[in-house]
Design an enzyme around this catalytic site. Structure first.
Site, PDB file in Angstrom:
ATOM      1  N   ARG A 154      48.106  35.887  50.117  1.00 20.22           N
ATOM      2  CA  ARG A 154      46.911  35.299  50.340  1.00 20.22           C
ATOM      3  C   ARG A 154      45.367  35.230  51.120  1.00 20.22           C
ATOM      4  NH1 ARG A 154      46.171  30.353  50.816  1.00 20.22           N
ATOM      5  NH2 ARG A 154      47.338  29.320  50.334  1.00 20.22           N
ATOM      6  N   TYR A 190      23.105  38.229  35.793  1.00 23.56           N
ATOM      7  CA  TYR A 190      23.804  38.303  35.641  1.00 23.56           C
ATOM      8  C   TYR A 190      24.268  36.994  34.474  1.00 23.56           C
ATOM      9  CZ  TYR A 190      28.942  39.156  33.463  1.00 23.56           C
ATOM     10  OH  TYR A 190      30.243  38.986  33.121  1.00 23.56           O
ATOM     11  N   ASP A 237      23.385  41.184  43.518  1.00 25.10           N
ATOM     12  CA  ASP A 237      24.177  41.915  42.454  1.00 25.10           C
ATOM     13  C   ASP A 237      24.342  43.050  43.180  1.00 25.10           C
ATOM     14  OD1 ASP A 237      26.194  42.561  41.265  1.00 25.10           O
ATOM     15  OD2 ASP A 237      26.276  40.504  40.074  1.00 25.10           O
ATOM     16  N   LYS A 260      33.243  47.872  36.703  1.00 26.11           N
ATOM     17  CA  LYS A 260      32.471  48.621  36.291  1.00 26.11           C
ATOM     18  C   LYS A 260      32.561  49.938  36.672  1.00 26.11           C
ATOM     19  CE  LYS A 260      31.269  44.466  34.485  1.00 26.11           C
ATOM     20  NZ  LYS A 260      30.228  43.819  34.945  1.00 26.11           N
TER      21      LYS A 260
HETATM   22  C1  PLP Z   1      30.281  42.721  34.693  1.00 29.79           C
HETATM   23  C2  PLP Z   1      29.607  41.499  35.731  1.00 29.79           C
HETATM   24  C3  PLP Z   1      29.462  40.678  36.936  1.00 29.79           C
HETATM   25  C4  PLP Z   1      30.855  40.187  36.587  1.00 29.79           C
HETATM   26  O1  PLP Z   1      31.739  40.613  37.232  1.00 29.79           O
HETATM   27  P1  PLP Z   1      33.454  40.561  36.598  1.00 29.79           P
HETATM   28  O2  PLP Z   1      34.400  41.579  37.407  1.00 29.79           O
HETATM   29  O3  PLP Z   1      33.323  40.442  34.965  1.00 29.79           O
HETATM   30  O4  PLP Z   1      33.706  39.138  36.668  1.00 29.79           O
HETATM   31  C5  PLP Z   1      28.696  40.479  37.209  1.00 29.79           C
HETATM   32  N1  PLP Z   1      27.371  40.999  37.532  1.00 29.79           N
HETATM   33  C6  PLP Z   1      27.334  41.978  37.070  1.00 29.79           C
HETATM   34  C7  PLP Z   1      25.992  42.840  37.592  1.00 29.79           C
HETATM   35  C8  PLP Z   1      27.523  42.710  36.311  1.00 29.79           C
HETATM   36  O5  PLP Z   1      27.488  43.793  35.135  1.00 29.79           O
END
Ligand code: PLP
Length: 383
Positions: A46, A98, A170, A195
Protein backbone atom coordinates in the site's frame (compact mmCIF):
# COMPACT_ATOMS: atom_id res chain seq x y z
CA UNK A 1 14.16 15.80 -25.10
CA UNK A 2 11.29 15.62 -27.57
CA UNK A 3 7.90 14.73 -26.03
CA UNK A 4 7.60 11.57 -28.09
CA UNK A 5 10.94 10.38 -26.76
CA UNK A 6 9.95 11.29 -23.21
CA UNK A 7 6.84 9.11 -23.48
CA UNK A 8 9.06 6.09 -24.14
CA UNK A 9 12.07 6.88 -21.96
CA UNK A 10 10.93 8.90 -18.96
CA UNK A 11 10.73 7.47 -15.48
CA UNK A 12 11.88 3.85 -15.38
CA UNK A 13 12.00 2.67 -18.96
CA UNK A 14 13.51 -0.77 -18.22
CA UNK A 15 13.90 -3.21 -15.34
CA UNK A 16 17.12 -2.41 -13.43
CA UNK A 17 17.56 -6.04 -12.33
CA UNK A 18 17.15 -7.94 -15.59
CA UNK A 19 17.13 -5.35 -18.35
CA UNK A 20 13.57 -6.41 -19.20
CA UNK A 21 11.84 -3.95 -21.54
CA UNK A 22 9.23 -3.06 -18.95
CA UNK A 23 9.00 -2.96 -15.17
CA UNK A 24 7.47 -6.31 -14.12
CA UNK A 25 4.10 -6.54 -12.42
CA UNK A 26 5.10 -6.92 -8.77
CA UNK A 27 2.03 -8.85 -7.67
CA UNK A 28 2.92 -8.76 -3.97
CA UNK A 29 1.72 -7.29 -0.69
CA UNK A 30 4.87 -7.46 1.43
CA UNK A 31 8.67 -7.44 1.18
CA UNK A 32 11.20 -9.39 3.26
CA UNK A 33 13.05 -7.24 5.78
CA UNK A 34 16.35 -8.96 6.40
CA UNK A 35 17.38 -6.44 8.97
CA UNK A 36 14.30 -5.56 11.05
CA UNK A 37 16.07 -2.54 12.49
CA UNK A 38 16.72 -1.04 9.06
CA UNK A 39 13.73 -1.55 6.81
CA UNK A 40 14.30 -1.70 3.06
CA UNK A 41 13.00 0.69 0.40
CA UNK A 42 9.81 -1.36 0.12
CA UNK A 43 7.94 -2.77 3.10
CA UNK A 44 4.21 -3.01 2.33
CA UNK A 45 2.62 -2.56 -1.09
CA UNK A 46 0.00 0.00 0.00
CA UNK A 47 2.92 2.30 0.82
CA UNK A 48 5.07 1.44 -2.20
CA UNK A 49 4.98 -1.04 -5.03
CA UNK A 50 7.75 -0.97 -7.65
CA UNK A 51 5.31 -1.21 -10.59
CA UNK A 52 3.11 1.58 -9.25
CA UNK A 53 6.22 3.61 -8.45
CA UNK A 54 7.41 3.33 -12.06
CA UNK A 55 4.09 4.78 -13.23
CA UNK A 56 4.22 7.51 -10.57
CA UNK A 57 7.70 8.56 -11.72
CA UNK A 58 6.64 8.53 -15.36
CA UNK A 59 3.59 10.77 -14.88
CA UNK A 60 5.63 13.17 -12.70
CA UNK A 61 8.20 13.57 -15.48
CA UNK A 62 5.53 13.94 -18.18
CA UNK A 63 3.62 16.65 -16.30
CA UNK A 64 6.84 18.37 -15.23
CA UNK A 65 6.09 17.89 -11.52
CA UNK A 66 8.01 16.86 -8.41
CA UNK A 67 5.81 13.95 -7.34
CA UNK A 68 3.33 11.64 -9.09
CA UNK A 69 0.85 9.36 -7.34
CA UNK A 70 -1.37 6.61 -8.75
CA UNK A 71 -4.85 5.93 -7.42
CA UNK A 72 -7.60 3.34 -7.91
CA UNK A 73 -9.61 5.72 -10.14
CA UNK A 74 -9.76 9.31 -11.30
CA UNK A 75 -12.26 9.95 -8.52
CA UNK A 76 -9.92 8.39 -5.94
CA UNK A 77 -7.20 10.81 -7.13
CA UNK A 78 -9.54 13.83 -6.92
CA UNK A 79 -10.99 12.75 -3.55
CA UNK A 80 -7.52 12.21 -2.12
CA UNK A 81 -6.50 15.73 -3.25
CA UNK A 82 -9.65 17.11 -1.59
CA UNK A 83 -8.59 15.41 1.67
CA UNK A 84 -5.77 17.98 1.83
CA UNK A 85 -8.38 20.50 3.05
CA UNK A 86 -10.08 21.01 6.41
CA UNK A 87 -13.63 21.70 7.60
CA UNK A 88 -14.44 25.37 6.96
CA UNK A 89 -12.05 25.70 4.00
CA UNK A 90 -13.64 27.23 0.90
CA UNK A 91 -12.96 26.16 -2.70
CA UNK A 92 -13.86 27.96 -5.94
CA UNK A 93 -14.71 25.29 -8.53
CA UNK A 94 -15.53 25.53 -12.23
CA UNK A 95 -19.26 24.82 -12.57
CA UNK A 96 -18.71 22.53 -15.55
CA UNK A 97 -16.40 20.22 -13.64
CA UNK A 98 -16.66 16.44 -14.09
CA UNK A 99 -19.98 15.12 -12.73
CA UNK A 100 -18.30 12.86 -10.16
CA UNK A 101 -16.30 15.81 -8.83
CA UNK A 102 -19.52 17.82 -8.49
CA UNK A 103 -21.18 14.88 -6.72
CA UNK A 104 -18.45 14.24 -4.16
CA UNK A 105 -18.15 17.96 -3.37
CA UNK A 106 -21.89 18.40 -2.89
CA UNK A 107 -22.43 15.21 -0.87
CA UNK A 108 -19.48 13.65 0.98
CA UNK A 109 -17.23 16.69 1.35
CA UNK A 110 -20.23 18.92 2.11
CA UNK A 111 -20.89 16.71 5.15
CA UNK A 112 -17.27 17.31 6.14
CA UNK A 113 -17.93 21.05 5.88
CA UNK A 114 -15.85 21.80 2.84
CA UNK A 115 -17.47 24.92 1.46
CA UNK A 116 -17.67 25.26 -2.35
CA UNK A 117 -18.74 28.00 -4.76
CA UNK A 118 -19.27 26.89 -8.36
CA UNK A 119 -18.56 29.59 -10.95
CA UNK A 120 -18.30 29.95 -14.71
CA UNK A 121 -14.50 29.97 -14.86
CA UNK A 122 -14.37 30.96 -18.55
CA UNK A 123 -14.38 34.53 -17.19
CA UNK A 124 -11.55 34.92 -14.64
CA UNK A 125 -13.48 37.79 -13.01
CA UNK A 126 -16.11 35.30 -11.79
CA UNK A 127 -13.38 33.35 -10.03
CA UNK A 128 -11.90 36.50 -8.48
CA UNK A 129 -15.32 37.62 -7.20
CA UNK A 130 -16.02 34.25 -5.55
CA UNK A 131 -12.87 34.30 -3.41
CA UNK A 132 -13.49 34.82 0.34
CA UNK A 133 -11.08 35.00 3.29
CA UNK A 134 -11.64 31.23 3.80
CA UNK A 135 -10.81 30.30 0.19
CA UNK A 136 -7.92 27.86 0.00
CA UNK A 137 -8.04 26.60 -3.59
CA UNK A 138 -9.27 26.92 -7.17
CA UNK A 139 -10.29 23.78 -9.05
CA UNK A 140 -10.92 24.13 -12.80
CA UNK A 141 -11.00 21.97 -15.92
CA UNK A 142 -10.13 23.06 -19.46
CA UNK A 143 -11.67 22.14 -21.82
CA UNK A 144 -14.70 21.28 -19.66
CA UNK A 145 -17.27 18.58 -20.24
CA UNK A 146 -19.44 18.29 -22.35
CA UNK A 147 -19.50 21.77 -23.93
CA UNK A 148 -15.70 22.05 -24.13
CA UNK A 149 -15.62 25.53 -22.63
CA UNK A 150 -12.09 26.84 -22.25
CA UNK A 151 -10.71 28.37 -19.06
CA UNK A 152 -7.60 30.55 -19.18
CA UNK A 153 -5.20 28.45 -17.11
CA UNK A 154 -2.49 31.13 -16.93
CA UNK A 155 -5.05 33.61 -15.57
CA UNK A 156 -6.16 31.03 -12.98
CA UNK A 157 -2.58 30.37 -11.86
CA UNK A 158 -2.03 34.11 -11.60
CA UNK A 159 -5.11 34.59 -9.39
CA UNK A 160 -4.04 31.66 -7.22
CA UNK A 161 -0.56 33.14 -6.79
CA UNK A 162 -1.90 36.61 -5.93
CA UNK A 163 -4.33 35.25 -3.35
CA UNK A 164 -2.13 32.46 -2.05
CA UNK A 165 -4.48 29.64 -3.12
CA UNK A 166 -3.72 26.14 -4.30
CA UNK A 167 -4.47 25.82 -8.04
CA UNK A 168 -5.83 22.40 -9.01
CA UNK A 169 -6.88 21.20 -12.46
CA UNK A 170 -8.22 18.02 -13.99
CA UNK A 171 -6.18 17.47 -17.18
CA UNK A 172 -7.94 14.29 -18.34
CA UNK A 173 -9.19 15.65 -21.68
CA UNK A 174 -5.78 16.97 -22.76
CA UNK A 175 -3.14 14.71 -21.11
CA UNK A 176 0.40 16.04 -20.56
CA UNK A 177 1.08 15.46 -24.26
CA UNK A 178 -1.21 18.36 -25.20
CA UNK A 179 -1.30 20.56 -22.10
CA UNK A 180 0.97 20.92 -19.05
CA UNK A 181 -0.75 23.00 -16.36
CA UNK A 182 2.09 22.75 -13.82
CA UNK A 183 4.31 24.63 -16.28
CA UNK A 184 1.61 27.34 -16.42
CA UNK A 185 1.76 27.74 -12.63
CA UNK A 186 -0.71 25.15 -11.30
CA UNK A 187 0.08 23.27 -8.09
CA UNK A 188 -1.76 20.00 -8.66
CA UNK A 189 -2.92 18.12 -11.76
CA UNK A 190 -5.33 15.18 -11.51
CA UNK A 191 -6.20 12.66 -14.20
CA UNK A 192 -8.62 9.94 -14.94
CA UNK A 193 -6.03 7.59 -16.49
CA UNK A 194 -9.06 5.49 -17.47
CA UNK A 195 -9.31 7.74 -20.54
CA UNK A 196 -6.47 8.74 -22.92
CA UNK A 197 -3.51 7.69 -20.74
CA UNK A 198 -4.72 4.08 -20.45
CA UNK A 199 -6.22 4.57 -23.87
CA UNK A 200 -7.80 1.17 -24.49
CA UNK A 201 -11.04 1.21 -22.43
CA UNK A 202 -9.73 -1.70 -20.39
CA UNK A 203 -9.02 -0.29 -16.92
CA UNK A 204 -9.99 2.29 -14.28
CA UNK A 205 -7.14 4.39 -12.86
CA UNK A 206 -6.33 7.86 -11.52
CA UNK A 207 -3.19 9.97 -11.19
CA UNK A 208 -2.19 13.12 -9.36
CA UNK A 209 0.97 15.19 -9.81
CA UNK A 210 2.21 18.05 -7.63
CA UNK A 211 4.54 20.79 -8.77
CA UNK A 212 6.39 20.88 -5.46
CA UNK A 213 7.87 18.15 -3.33
CA UNK A 214 6.36 19.42 -0.04
CA UNK A 215 2.80 19.19 -1.32
CA UNK A 216 3.71 15.86 -2.93
CA UNK A 217 4.76 14.50 0.45
CA UNK A 218 1.48 15.61 2.05
CA UNK A 219 -0.52 13.97 -0.74
CA UNK A 220 1.55 10.81 -0.49
CA UNK A 221 0.78 10.63 3.23
CA UNK A 222 -2.93 10.79 2.32
CA UNK A 223 -2.49 8.14 -0.38
CA UNK A 224 -0.82 5.82 2.14
CA UNK A 225 -3.32 6.49 4.96
CA UNK A 226 -6.51 6.63 2.89
CA UNK A 227 -5.34 3.68 0.79
CA UNK A 228 -7.08 4.24 -2.57
CA UNK A 229 -4.00 3.00 -4.45
CA UNK A 230 -3.73 1.61 -7.98
CA UNK A 231 -2.87 -2.11 -8.14
CA UNK A 232 0.27 -3.37 -9.93
CA UNK A 233 -1.53 -4.95 -12.90
CA UNK A 234 -3.41 -1.75 -13.74
CA UNK A 235 -0.28 0.35 -13.10
CA UNK A 236 1.50 -1.74 -15.72
CA UNK A 237 -1.37 -1.31 -18.19
CA UNK A 238 -1.32 2.48 -17.78
CA UNK A 239 2.46 2.46 -18.29
CA UNK A 240 1.94 0.48 -21.47
CA UNK A 241 -0.80 2.85 -22.64
CA UNK A 242 1.40 5.89 -22.10
CA UNK A 243 4.06 4.54 -24.49
CA UNK A 244 1.71 5.03 -27.45
CA UNK A 245 0.01 8.22 -26.20
CA UNK A 246 1.70 10.50 -28.75
CA UNK A 247 0.86 8.46 -31.84
CA UNK A 248 -2.66 7.77 -30.61
CA UNK A 249 -3.45 11.37 -29.74
CA UNK A 250 -1.90 12.79 -32.91
CA UNK A 251 -4.04 10.49 -35.06
CA UNK A 252 -7.19 10.92 -32.95
CA UNK A 253 -6.82 14.69 -32.87
CA UNK A 254 -6.29 14.91 -36.60
CA UNK A 255 -9.39 12.79 -37.23
CA UNK A 256 -11.37 14.89 -34.72
CA UNK A 257 -10.44 18.09 -36.56
CA UNK A 258 -11.53 16.54 -39.87
CA UNK A 259 -14.83 15.28 -38.42
CA UNK A 260 -15.55 18.62 -36.68
CA UNK A 261 -15.09 20.48 -39.99
CA UNK A 262 -17.34 17.97 -41.74
CA UNK A 263 -20.06 18.31 -39.07
CA UNK A 264 -20.01 22.12 -39.48
CA UNK A 265 -21.32 21.71 -43.03
CA UNK A 266 -24.18 19.36 -42.14
CA UNK A 267 -27.62 21.03 -42.07
CA UNK A 268 -28.88 18.59 -39.37
CA UNK A 269 -26.23 19.81 -36.91
CA UNK A 270 -27.08 23.00 -35.00
CA UNK A 271 -23.71 23.60 -33.44
CA UNK A 272 -20.32 21.95 -33.26
CA UNK A 273 -18.22 22.43 -30.13
CA UNK A 274 -14.53 21.70 -30.60
CA UNK A 275 -11.63 23.86 -29.31
CA UNK A 276 -9.71 23.21 -32.55
CA UNK A 277 -12.30 25.15 -34.60
CA UNK A 278 -11.55 28.83 -35.13
CA UNK A 279 -15.18 29.68 -34.42
CA UNK A 280 -15.05 28.06 -30.96
CA UNK A 281 -15.51 30.65 -28.17
CA UNK A 282 -12.32 29.58 -26.40
CA UNK A 283 -10.20 28.82 -29.47
CA UNK A 284 -7.57 31.54 -28.97
CA UNK A 285 -7.09 30.97 -25.25
CA UNK A 286 -6.92 27.22 -25.85
CA UNK A 287 -4.32 27.63 -28.60
CA UNK A 288 -2.11 29.59 -26.18
CA UNK A 289 -2.14 26.87 -23.50
CA UNK A 290 -2.52 23.58 -25.37
CA UNK A 291 -1.04 21.90 -28.41
CA UNK A 292 -4.23 21.08 -30.31
CA UNK A 293 -7.95 20.63 -29.92
CA UNK A 294 -7.82 17.09 -28.57
CA UNK A 295 -10.04 14.22 -29.64
CA UNK A 296 -13.43 15.06 -28.12
CA UNK A 297 -16.16 16.87 -30.08
CA UNK A 298 -19.67 17.73 -28.93
CA UNK A 299 -22.42 18.54 -31.39
CA UNK A 300 -26.10 19.27 -31.27
CA UNK A 301 -28.92 17.75 -33.30
CA UNK A 302 -32.32 19.45 -33.56
CA UNK A 303 -33.91 17.79 -30.52
CA UNK A 304 -33.98 14.76 -28.22
CA UNK A 305 -35.76 12.35 -30.60
CA UNK A 306 -33.31 13.23 -33.40
CA UNK A 307 -30.32 12.60 -31.12
CA UNK A 308 -31.73 9.27 -29.88
CA UNK A 309 -32.53 8.12 -33.45
CA UNK A 310 -29.02 9.12 -34.55
CA UNK A 311 -27.40 7.19 -31.66
CA UNK A 312 -29.45 4.11 -32.51
CA UNK A 313 -28.31 4.20 -36.14
CA UNK A 314 -24.58 4.83 -35.84
CA UNK A 315 -22.66 1.56 -36.26
CA UNK A 316 -18.94 2.08 -35.62
CA UNK A 317 -18.68 4.03 -32.33
CA UNK A 318 -19.72 2.48 -29.04
CA UNK A 319 -22.69 4.29 -27.54
CA UNK A 320 -21.39 4.53 -24.01
CA UNK A 321 -20.02 6.71 -21.23
CA UNK A 322 -16.26 7.32 -21.09
CA UNK A 323 -13.81 8.57 -23.70
CA UNK A 324 -10.20 8.38 -24.78
CA UNK A 325 -10.18 4.79 -26.07
CA UNK A 326 -8.83 3.44 -29.35
CA UNK A 327 -12.48 2.89 -30.37
CA UNK A 328 -14.73 5.91 -30.97
CA UNK A 329 -17.32 6.46 -28.25
CA UNK A 330 -20.56 8.43 -28.58
CA UNK A 331 -22.11 9.63 -25.32
CA UNK A 332 -25.50 11.15 -24.65
CA UNK A 333 -25.15 13.61 -21.75
CA UNK A 334 -28.94 13.92 -21.19
CA UNK A 335 -29.27 10.29 -20.06
CA UNK A 336 -25.65 9.53 -19.16
CA UNK A 337 -23.22 12.02 -17.56
CA UNK A 338 -25.89 14.61 -16.72
CA UNK A 339 -28.88 12.35 -15.99
CA UNK A 340 -28.79 13.24 -12.29
CA UNK A 341 -29.03 16.97 -13.01
CA UNK A 342 -32.58 18.45 -13.03
CA UNK A 343 -33.64 19.02 -16.66
CA UNK A 344 -34.14 22.78 -16.19
CA UNK A 345 -30.66 23.15 -14.72
CA UNK A 346 -29.18 21.03 -17.52
CA UNK A 347 -30.89 23.11 -20.22
CA UNK A 348 -29.84 26.34 -18.48
CA UNK A 349 -26.24 25.12 -18.83
CA UNK A 350 -26.70 24.56 -22.57
CA UNK A 351 -26.70 20.75 -22.31
CA UNK A 352 -29.74 20.24 -24.53
CA UNK A 353 -31.59 17.02 -25.37
CA UNK A 354 -30.04 17.18 -28.85
CA UNK A 355 -26.43 17.24 -27.62
CA UNK A 356 -24.11 14.27 -28.21
CA UNK A 357 -20.39 13.90 -27.48
CA UNK A 358 -17.98 12.02 -29.69
CA UNK A 359 -14.62 10.73 -28.48
CA UNK A 360 -12.76 10.05 -31.72
CA UNK A 361 -10.83 6.77 -31.75
CA UNK A 362 -8.26 5.29 -34.11
CA UNK A 363 -10.62 4.17 -36.88
CA UNK A 364 -10.12 5.82 -40.25
CA UNK A 365 -11.73 9.29 -40.22
CA UNK A 366 -13.26 8.55 -43.62
CA UNK A 367 -15.00 5.43 -42.28
CA UNK A 368 -16.26 7.35 -39.25
CA UNK A 369 -17.57 10.15 -41.47
CA UNK A 370 -19.31 7.63 -43.75
CA UNK A 371 -20.96 6.06 -40.70
CA UNK A 372 -22.10 9.43 -39.29
CA UNK A 373 -23.28 10.40 -42.78
CA UNK A 374 -25.44 7.25 -43.09
CA UNK A 375 -27.01 7.84 -39.68
CA UNK A 376 -27.76 11.50 -40.46
CA UNK A 377 -29.20 10.62 -43.88
CA UNK A 378 -31.64 8.03 -42.50
CA UNK A 379 -32.64 10.67 -39.95
CA UNK A 380 -33.52 13.05 -42.74
CA UNK A 381 -35.56 10.48 -44.66
CA UNK A 382 -37.67 9.92 -41.50
CA UNK A 383 -38.77 13.53 -41.18
C1 PLP B 1 -13.78 10.01 -16.20
C2 PLP B 1 -13.35 11.30 -15.61
C3 PLP B 1 -13.09 11.43 -14.25
C4 PLP B 1 -13.27 10.29 -13.27
O1 PLP B 1 -12.38 9.28 -13.49
P1 PLP B 1 -12.63 7.73 -13.08
O2 PLP B 1 -11.40 7.07 -13.52
O3 PLP B 1 -13.87 7.31 -13.81
O4 PLP B 1 -12.86 7.73 -11.60
C5 PLP B 1 -12.65 12.66 -13.78
N1 PLP B 1 -12.51 13.71 -14.61
C6 PLP B 1 -12.78 13.63 -15.92
C7 PLP B 1 -12.60 14.84 -16.78
C8 PLP B 1 -13.21 12.43 -16.47
O5 PLP B 1 -13.49 12.36 -17.78
Amino acid sequence: MNDRTRLIHSGRDRDPFTGASSIPIYQVSTFDQRDPEHLGAYDYARSDNPTREALEQTIAVLEGGARGLAFASGMAATSSVLLLFQPGDHLVVGKDCYGGTYRILTTVFKRWQLDVTFVDSTDPENVRRAITPSTRALFVESPANPLLQVTDLRAMAEIARERNLMAITDNTFMTPYLQRPLELGFDVVVHSATKFLGGHSDLIAGLAVTREEGLGRRLRAIQNSFGAILGPQDSWLVLRGIKTLAVRLEAQQQAAQQIACWLLRRPEIRRVLYPGLEGHAGHDVHARQARGGGAVISFELSDGPAAVAFLKRVKLPLVAVSLGGVESILSYPATMSHAAMPREERLARGITDGLVRLSVGLESADDLIADLDDALNTLRSDV
